[in-house]
Scaffold this active site. Structure first.
Site, mmCIF file in Angstrom:
data_model
loop_
_atom_site.group_PDB
_atom_site.id
_atom_site.type_symbol
_atom_site.label_atom_id
_atom_site.label_comp_id
_atom_site.label_asym_id
_atom_site.label_seq_id
_atom_site.Cartn_x
_atom_site.Cartn_y
_atom_site.Cartn_z
ATOM 1 N N HIS A 170 0.862 -1.187 0.000
ATOM 2 C CA HIS A 170 0.000 0.000 0.000
ATOM 3 C C HIS A 170 0.896 1.233 0.000
ATOM 4 O O HIS A 170 1.059 1.908 1.004
ATOM 5 C CB HIS A 170 -0.927 -0.009 1.220
ATOM 6 N N HIS A 211 1.813 4.899 -1.647
ATOM 7 C CA HIS A 211 1.571 6.087 -2.462
ATOM 8 C C HIS A 211 2.940 6.562 -2.944
ATOM 9 O O HIS A 211 3.772 6.995 -2.134
ATOM 10 C CB HIS A 211 0.907 7.184 -1.635
ATOM 11 N N LYS A 259 -6.890 -0.093 -8.471
ATOM 12 C CA LYS A 259 -7.226 0.484 -7.168
ATOM 13 C C LYS A 259 -8.528 1.263 -7.263
ATOM 14 O O LYS A 259 -8.672 2.155 -8.087
ATOM 15 C CB LYS A 259 -6.100 1.416 -6.699
ATOM 16 N N HIS A 269 -10.725 3.838 -5.167
ATOM 17 C CA HIS A 269 -10.569 4.765 -4.042
ATOM 18 C C HIS A 269 -11.755 5.709 -3.991
ATOM 19 O O HIS A 269 -12.188 6.248 -5.015
ATOM 20 C CB HIS A 269 -9.273 5.560 -4.180
ATOM 21 N N HIS A 317 -10.474 1.077 -1.348
ATOM 22 C CA HIS A 317 -10.688 2.010 -0.242
ATOM 23 C C HIS A 317 -12.142 2.432 -0.389
ATOM 24 O O HIS A 317 -12.495 3.145 -1.317
ATOM 25 C CB HIS A 317 -9.714 3.187 -0.395
ATOM 26 N N HIS A 375 -6.710 -0.698 4.608
ATOM 27 C CA HIS A 375 -7.035 -0.189 5.957
ATOM 28 C C HIS A 375 -8.454 -0.568 6.368
ATOM 29 O O HIS A 375 -9.352 0.258 6.477
ATOM 30 C CB HIS A 375 -6.809 1.316 6.089
ATOM 31 N N HIS A 430 -6.321 14.060 2.247
ATOM 32 C CA HIS A 430 -7.488 13.983 1.364
ATOM 33 C C HIS A 430 -7.976 15.353 0.914
ATOM 34 O O HIS A 430 -9.114 15.491 0.469
ATOM 35 C CB HIS A 430 -8.594 13.172 2.034
ATOM 36 N N ASP A 453 0.696 2.760 3.685
ATOM 37 C CA ASP A 453 -0.052 3.961 3.285
ATOM 38 C C ASP A 453 0.890 5.164 3.275
ATOM 39 O O ASP A 453 0.566 6.241 3.751
ATOM 40 C CB ASP A 453 -1.239 4.194 4.211
#
Length: 838
Positions: free
Chosen positions: A405, A407, A488, A490, A517, A543, A591, A631
């Site tokens: 995971h 980024h 993915k 999200h 996610h 998560h 976010h 993450d």
């Protein structure tokens, strides 16, 4: 200034040392890193003063800090400090042995030249609580008998030479110095019955009796002085006597020599205490060792090495020509590298063995060496003239960690990852774009090409996931065929039931994994609606507790769904007293939320629940959450995947006791469960477990070597595809590799073309067929992921529990099979303040 690299690095050392002085001056007890930095820095300053010798500074170095000035664990972490500086007569090495040997240090000396106030010793009270000894060993019962069952003889030996002669354990005794007088006929095919790698010394004129035992294996003598060359049983004694006489080898028949069997008669038996054995070769079957400064003890389940025939490298030791190193070994069977006598901690077991590496892969785990002279050597684990040695005695070896995971916000993540023990990174992104800061998606074929090319020379395995958030398949097919190894979903891109259904359909078509996610807002539906959208198809839930994102407040229910492979990200690992407080700001940044918009704040607050975070601890301990990942920089810390996994295990042992009540005297069940979370299980979930994810034969030699005292915090060496890619290394100008500053640094396996040779780029089968390796000019080995679409939770090693989970929507209380899952937050965790500067 014309500064050289060594001067710049010592400036960094000085900065660390001065920081340690400032902390000491305000009454802070120093940790390992601070203590080393302060001592090394002060030695360099005293060298600059120019009025003290090496010997004087070796003594002064032991006076600077006492037991009260350091954290209790430091006494058991810090045994030597070395540094080189420029004396009046040139650069010299100063070694400070046992630097923490006094009750109180001389704080005036410790702060000399800093102009900081010298604190009162009253600021450093005695510590009376029990001290955890990092890397502590507990020994099994009894002693170790070496060379058990071998024929033995006691011979009298006289050194008639005028200089001392020292004979190593595995030197063919018939081949020793010509001026040693003894019965060479009785010594034919024999060696000393002493611990492997030790020696017997004969001073000039000295007479002593020694016990010899048969050599092992095929009983072939080669090398040495060359008076015998072949099978012991084929030797013609008459011819051999003529050879010895001609070449001046002294021989005297010993009619009083006694013979027997080692291990059956005390006169011929050599025994070693378990403590001494462990100090020489590492712990053996039944011994236990503590992992770092946790409360977890690993018990050695089996030792594949042979007592008395251990592989030991060094001057006068075992792995020399004709002894532990064979002569003219078969090329196909001779190892490139051997890691000797290491404790392997893997989901498959906790055991002691040599590890054989050839062509970048693990080819053998067991007993390595020379089958001509040693018992039990495996056919494909021969040590020859081409074999490099990594000494694993007293060390722990694990598989390289897999962070699935990631980024990819900045390339510097790679260096932080590998230095912590991560050898594979899976995720998505394009750099510090806002999409990447929030989501692990590499959205376009153009970006996919960039990411595969930009990581091509880096010494890690990489896999990139495309954006899966669309209700139609065409664009998903494009990114998969461009190189995405997974997709993915999200919520920041809209994880709607339509997008979920379409993404999973494309994944089924291409045999790739989908990572999700879910929808914190519950905008399109609740968690049960998302689970329904899965329609029984395999999916990896990121998560799964929800602080990192997902249906509020009950995304954690997915941990009881058979087709879901659940994982955690590490900021909530484990639940501690500060976990909740740090999360709100973390979430707002990641976010792209606005603290001035009430709905944004409500969105953030809905994701942070102490109750579900506490339950997450317990679900991990039950084996209901299968994977831990980072993450990275998006509500996660890439360099703490490993440490936070073991912090969770430590906390759960303290709060829940033994996993297996029948094995309460060790923590093997828990250790194997937790190491699976960042090794084999992410490998299985992502479709590359046939190549990486465990310490097993045929797999890529992606290995991490740890000192037990530093396990989980700071690895000693990272091996990537059989090459040393990263390691702790000292001053490059120094006379030896260990003087400060010792820094985790890239090694030859990380430079030039090596990273491409020793690592893998994972893509889809479709991308491999399309030839992305050639289209993008990649030098890395390109491998297609496979066999992920039929996976279920039951395929997750040691983490396959399927409890029925409920969450109260008002109180957030979590139950599993009717039992409330709750635990207190930890006030402190291991693998933290004893080791890290900041």
């Amino acid at each position: 200034m014309k500064l050289l690299p060594r001067e710049i690095e010592k400036l960094e050392l000085h900065q660390a040392g001065f920081l340690a002085q400032k902390r000491l001056a305000r009454g802070i007890r120093l940790n390992y890193t601070e203590a080393v930095a302060l001592i090394a820095t002060q030695i360099l300053e005293f060298i600059r003063d120019g009025d003290k010798s090496v010997a004087e500074l070796m003594d002064i170095g032991r006076q600077l800090l006492g037991r009260r000035q350091v954290l209790p664990a430091v006494l058991h972490l810090l045994y030597t400090v070395q540094v080189e500086g420029t004396f009046r007569d040139g650069t010299k090495l100063v070694t400070v042995h046992e630097p923490i040997s006094l009750e109180n240090g001389n704080l005036e000396l410790a702060l000399h030249g800093s102009f900081l106030p010298v604190p009162s010793l009253d600021k450093f009270p005695e510590v009376h609580e029990g001290v955890i000894i990092p890397g502590d060993m507990k020994y099994g019962d009894g002693s170790i008998i070496i060379n058990h069952g071998r024929k033995a003889v006691v011979l009298k030996v006289v050194n008639t030479g005028d200089r001392p002669v020292q004979v190593g354990s595995h030197y063919h005794f018939i081949e020793v110095n010509p001026l040693l007088v003894f019965d060479r006929r009785k010594a034919l095919g024999m060696r000393l019955n002493i611990p492997a790698g030790t020696a017997v010394r004969f001073e000039p004129g000295e007479r002593k009796s020694v016990v010899l035992v048969n050599i092992g294996g095929n009983k072939v003598i080669r090398g040495g002085n060359g008076i015998v060359d072949g099978l012991v049983d084929d030797v013609n004694w008459t011819v051999l006597m003529e050879t010895m006489e001609r070449r001046g080898f002294k021989h005297l028949e010993d009619i009083d020599a006694s013979e027997g069997i080692a291990g059956e008669d005390p006169r011929f038996t050599t025994m070693i205490s378990r403590e001494k054995y462990a100090n020489m070769y590492g712990p053996t079957t039944g011994d236990k060792l503590r992992l770092g400064d946790t409360n977890l003890y690993a018990r050695i389940e089996k030792d594949y090495t042979v007592y008395g025939d251990e592989c030991v490298f060094g001057g006068g030791k075992v792995l020399r020509e004709g002894m532990g190193q064979g002569i003219e070994q078969a090329e196909a069977l001779s190892l490139d590298t051997v890691i000797t006598n290491s404790v392997i901690i893997d989901y498959s077991g906790i055991y002691k063995a040599d590890i054989g590496i050839k062509n970048g892969h693990i080819v053998g785990i067991g007993k390595a060496g020379n089958p001509d002279t040693m018992h039990g050597v495996q056919n494909n684990m021969l040590i020859g003239n081409k074999t490099e040695v990594i000494a694993g005695e007293g060390m722990i070896v694990t598989a390289g960690a897999i962070d699935c995971h990631v980024h990819f916000i900045c390339p510097q993540l790679v260096y932080e990852a590998v230095s912590s023990g991560i050898t594979t990174m899976v995720g998505g992104g394009t750099g510090p774009a806002y999409g990447t800061r929030a989501t692990t998606c590499t959205p376009s074929p153009f970006d996919m090409k960039l990411m595969l090319q930009s990581t091509d020379s880096l010494p890690l395995n990489f896999g990139f996931t495309g954006k899966g958030n669309t209700a139609k398949p065409l664009e998903l097919r494009h990114i998969v065929e461009a190189g995405a190894m997974g997709l993915k979903l999200h919520e920041d891109w809209g994880t709607t039931p339509a997008a979920i259904d379409n993404c999973l359909a494309v994944a089924e078509e291409y045999d790739i994994q989908v990572n999700i996610h879910t929808d914190t807002l519950n905008e399109s539906g609740f968690v049960e609606h998302t689970i329904n959208a899965f329609r029984g198809r395999t999916i990896h839930t990121y998560h799964s507790e929800g602080a990192g994102g997902g249906h509020a407040p009950d995304i954690i229910r997915v941990c009881g769904v058979k087709n879901v492979l659940p994982s955690s990200t590490n900021p909530t690992r484990p639940y501690t007293k500060n976990t909740v407080d740090e999360h709100l700001d973390m979430l707002m940044v990641c976010h792209h939320l606005d603290k001035n918009i009430p709905e944004d704040v409500a969105f953030a607050e809905s994701r942070i629940r102490a109750e579900t975070i506490a339950a997450e601890d317990i679900l991990h301990d039950m084996g209901a959450i299968s994977i831990i990942s980072s993450d990275s920089q998006a509500m996660g810390r890439i360099g703490e995947v490993i440490s936070r996994t073991w912090q969770t295990a430590d906390k759960m042992k303290a709060q829940r006791g033994a996993i297996d009540p029948n094995m309460a005297d060790d923590d093997n069940s828990r250790i194997k469960r937790y190491i699976a979370k960042y090794t084999i299980n992410p490998a299985i979930a992502n479709g590359f477990a046939d190549l990486i994810g465990s310490v097993e034969v045929k797999k890529l030699a992606d290995l991490v070597i740890w000192q037990p005292a530093f396990f989980g915090a700071k690895p000693e060496m990272i091996i990537k595809g059989g090459n040393i890619a990263w390691a702790n290394m000292g001053d490059a100008n120094a006379s030896i590799p260990t003087p400060e500053p010792v820094i985790s640094r890239p090694m030859f396996g990380a430079f030039g073309k090596a990273g491409s040779e020793n690592s893998v780029a994972f893509v889809s089968k479709a991308a491999l067929r399309k030839g992305v390796k050639e289209l993008y000019g990649l030098k890395k080995r390109v491998v297609a992921v496979s066999n992920v679409r039929q996976l279920t939770k039951l395929d997750m090693k040691l983490n396959d529990a399927l409890p029925e989970i409920t969450v109260d929507p008002e109180t957030y209380v979590v139950t599993a099979n009717g039992e409330v899952l709750t635990c207190a937050p930890a006030d402190s965790v291991p693998l933290s303040r004893n080791y890290f500067l900041f």
